[in-house]
Scaffold this active site. Structure first.
Site, PDB file in Angstrom:
ATOM      1  N   HIS A  65       0.844  -1.200   0.000  1.00 42.00           N
ATOM      2  CA  HIS A  65       0.000   0.000   0.000  1.00 42.00           C
ATOM      3  C   HIS A  65       0.883   1.255   0.000  1.00 42.00           C
ATOM      4  CE1 HIS A  65      -2.724   3.150   1.386  1.00 42.00           C
ATOM      5  NE2 HIS A  65      -3.676   2.409   0.852  1.00 42.00           N
TER       6      HIS A  65
ATOM      7  N   GLU B 273      -4.298   2.148  -6.998  1.00 42.78           N
ATOM      8  CA  GLU B 273      -4.629   3.208  -6.045  1.00 42.78           C
ATOM      9  C   GLU B 273      -3.726   4.410  -6.322  1.00 42.78           C
ATOM     10  OE1 GLU B 273      -6.623   1.033  -2.397  1.00 42.78           O
ATOM     11  OE2 GLU B 273      -4.737   1.975  -1.936  1.00 42.78           O
TER      12      GLU B 273
END
Ligand code: 13P
Length: 264
Positions: free
Chosen positions: A96, A168
């Site tokens: 992430h 993302e």
């Protein structure tokens, strides 16, 4: 046909046991019966056993937001993949933007985590995305391709097919608005082409590419409608069970439309 999927990472937004258990219970009551799409929740590590207890008799799966890059040994503070598997984790989020930026996680570590998760029978959800500066300098594609090549580096074909890529864009995480669905579709279609040219049609047809970054109950439908968006990855706007249910319904709705179209 790739199965649609909706996941949520609670990051450390949920930071008490009571709160986490209540939220899991409510989400289970609202969407625990859904079978046509995959659903997963990623709580903070210590909440995993409690969440597993709550979700085990539903269709919702659970997982972790990170994993150690080595199987075991002198790695103070890390969590080994074997224990996560023993706790019933099915999904492991890897790379992430917050892990890459705050904790200096490298592409090389991401590759190791991806491989280890698969070795232990868990599905890696690999986050990739460009920063605002990279986007402005037209470096998005180079960055994304590099991240994909690293993530898939050690994998055989059958392993590769199990990977989920979560696109993302860093500039869309934690914002009021998500990236525009047209933009996301353009990027996802580039990612799909990259997978095709690097690994062939068979792998590319199986690998799911989901979108994350300020997904909410209002933009979920439009995002899900895009051809190359296989699902959504939700942060803040999934912290209320009713919102998460609406987002899930949006993905379900699109999925059912596909089915209708295929039947006709
Ligand atoms: P937000 O939905 O809070 O922007 O977070 C997205 C995300 O990072 C999911 O992994």
């Amino acid at each position: 046909m790739r199965k649609k999927i909706v996941g949520t990472s609670w990051k450390t937004h949920i930071y008490s046991m009571v709160e986490g258990k209540e939220l899991a219970q409510e989400i289970k009551e609202r969407v625990g019966y859904v079978e046509n799409i995959d659903i997963f929740i990623l709580p903070t590590y210590p909440l995993i056993p409690a969440i597993a207890d709550i979700l085990q008799d539903s269709h919702i799966k659970w997982g972790a937001q990170n994993v150690s890059h080595r199987e075991k040994g002198a790695l103070t503070g890390e969590v080994p993949p074997r224990i996560l598997r023993e706790l019933g984790c099915e999904y492991i989020e890897i790379g992430h933007a917050e892990r890459r930026n705050i904790f200096h996680e490298t592409d090389e570590m991401v590759a190791k985590k991806v491989k280890l998760s698969l070795d232990y029978g868990m599905v890696p959800v690999v986050c990739i995305g460009e920063s605002k500066e990279e986007k402005d300098e037209k470096l998005s594609k180079v960055k994304l391709k590099t991240q994909i090549l690293w993530a898939m580096n050690d994998l055989g074909e059958e392993e590769r097919k199990k990977v989920i890529l979560a696109y993302e864009p860093i500039w869309a995480i934690g914002q009021e608005e998500a990236a525009h669905p047209d933009y996301v579709e353009e990027v996802h279609s580039f990612l799909r082409q990259t997978l095709q040219s690097e690994y062939g049609n068979e792998s590319s047809d199986m690998i799911r590419i989901i979108y994350g970054g300020s997904v909410n109950s209002e933009n979920a439908l439009e995002l899900s409608r895009q051809e190359n968006i296989d699902g959504l990855f939700v942060g803040r706007f999934g912290l209320k069970a009713a919102d998460f249910e609406r987002i899930t319904q949006a993905v379900l709705q699109v999925k059912d439309k596909y089915k209708e179209r295929m039947v006709r």
